[in-house]
Write a protein that holds these residues in place. Sequence first.
Motif, PDB file in Angstrom:
ATOM      1  N   GLY A 140       0.796  -1.236   0.000  1.00 24.65           N
ATOM      2  CA  GLY A 140       0.000   0.000   0.000  1.00 24.65           C
ATOM      3  C   GLY A 140       0.821   1.275   0.000  1.00 24.65           C
ATOM      4  O   GLY A 140       0.275   2.366   0.093  1.00 24.65           O
ATOM      5  N   LYS A 141       2.154   1.122  -0.119  1.00 29.08           N
ATOM      6  CA  LYS A 141       3.003   2.322  -0.149  1.00 29.08           C
ATOM      7  C   LYS A 141       3.171   2.862  -1.566  1.00 29.08           C
ATOM      8  O   LYS A 141       3.819   3.884  -1.766  1.00 29.08           O
ATOM      9  CB  LYS A 141       4.383   2.000   0.443  1.00 29.08           C
ATOM     10  N   PHE A 142       2.634   2.128  -2.520  1.00 30.74           N
ATOM     11  CA  PHE A 142       2.773   2.525  -3.930  1.00 30.74           C
ATOM     12  C   PHE A 142       1.422   2.430  -4.618  1.00 30.74           C
ATOM     13  O   PHE A 142       0.563   1.656  -4.210  1.00 30.74           O
ATOM     14  CB  PHE A 142       3.764   1.607  -4.657  1.00 30.74           C
ATOM     15  N   VAL A 143       1.281   3.227  -5.675  1.00 27.19           N
ATOM     16  CA  VAL A 143       0.043   3.172  -6.427  1.00 27.19           C
ATOM     17  C   VAL A 143       0.387   3.141  -7.918  1.00 27.19           C
ATOM     18  O   VAL A 143       1.386   3.725  -8.345  1.00 27.19           O
ATOM     19  CB  VAL A 143      -0.867   4.386  -6.067  1.00 27.19           C
ATOM     20  N   LEU A 144      -0.423   2.432  -8.681  1.00 28.79           N
ATOM     21  CA  LEU A 144      -0.200   2.332 -10.122  1.00 28.79           C
ATOM     22  C   LEU A 144      -0.869   3.513 -10.808  1.00 28.79           C
ATOM     23  O   LEU A 144      -2.054   3.789 -10.562  1.00 28.79           O
ATOM     24  CB  LEU A 144      -0.782   1.004 -10.629  1.00 28.79           C
ATOM     25  N   ARG A 145      -0.112   4.204 -11.651  1.00 24.86           N
ATOM     26  CA  ARG A 145      -0.654   5.384 -12.330  1.00 24.86           C
ATOM     27  C   ARG A 145      -0.280   5.354 -13.810  1.00 24.86           C
ATOM     28  O   ARG A 145       0.783   4.875 -14.178  1.00 24.86           O
ATOM     29  CB  ARG A 145      -0.056   6.660 -11.723  1.00 24.86           C
TER      30      ARG A 145
END
Lengths: 89, 162
Positions: A5-10
């Motif tokens: 949850g420390k990263f998000v796909l964009r």
Amino acid sequence: MKLNGKFVLRQVAGNWVVLPLSDATVNFNGMIKLNESGVMLWRLLEQGKDREALADMLTTVYDVSREIALEDVDEFLNKLGRAGCIDLQ
Amino acid sequence: MKKAIYTAHMDDLMPLIRERLAAGQSVCFSPKGISMLPMLRQGVDTVTLSPITAPLKKYDLPLYQRDSGKYVLHRIVRVGDTLTCAGDNQVVLERGLRQEQMIGVVTAFTRGGKTHTVDERGYRLYCRLWHHTRLLRRIWRGLIRRTKRLFGKKSIDETKRH
């Protein structure tokens, strides 16, 4: 093994990147980019799927053996682990 | 299957850098090229870029976008109706830059594993010294070029052109 949850796909200018969610500073050094299959694998991880399920997807979508698919999944997971996206157990 | 993960190219990430700065966040990245030597070494040193919250001043180090679309991180060497910038490793100045081309400004950098802020006295001294010796470096480079030509050697610039 799951996304922490420390990263998000964009999606940026047609490219899929894994964006770190930082309080004040976003570190762009070594930011990773995912291709089409990488995005599919990431989506499965978001759903809480395990290594076997990821390999199943690869064998279904691509013409690869289960052994190769598992190798690719392991490589994918190791890279995500080194980038700090998942907590390898 | 092609590699599912690969390292992102900085140019591809520029829209995201603009977006994060507009959202008030700072961004950290390693600048490309040799134009900011000796301060910034490609692939080694990193800068922290922050949103522009005050008028830019001489010696500030902004990231800006040229009208050609190219993104550049160069130092402001003159402030007037427009801004004039130059890389620390360059002897030619880039004039006529507009405020609206400026995207963010360097507030800190990491060199040799050590992080410095742009408020540090040593850094401010470097900015001034390096700028005021630009003419000397220009003369020096010209001398080297002419000497090489005299002995029939191609200058670095000429070698790059071919």
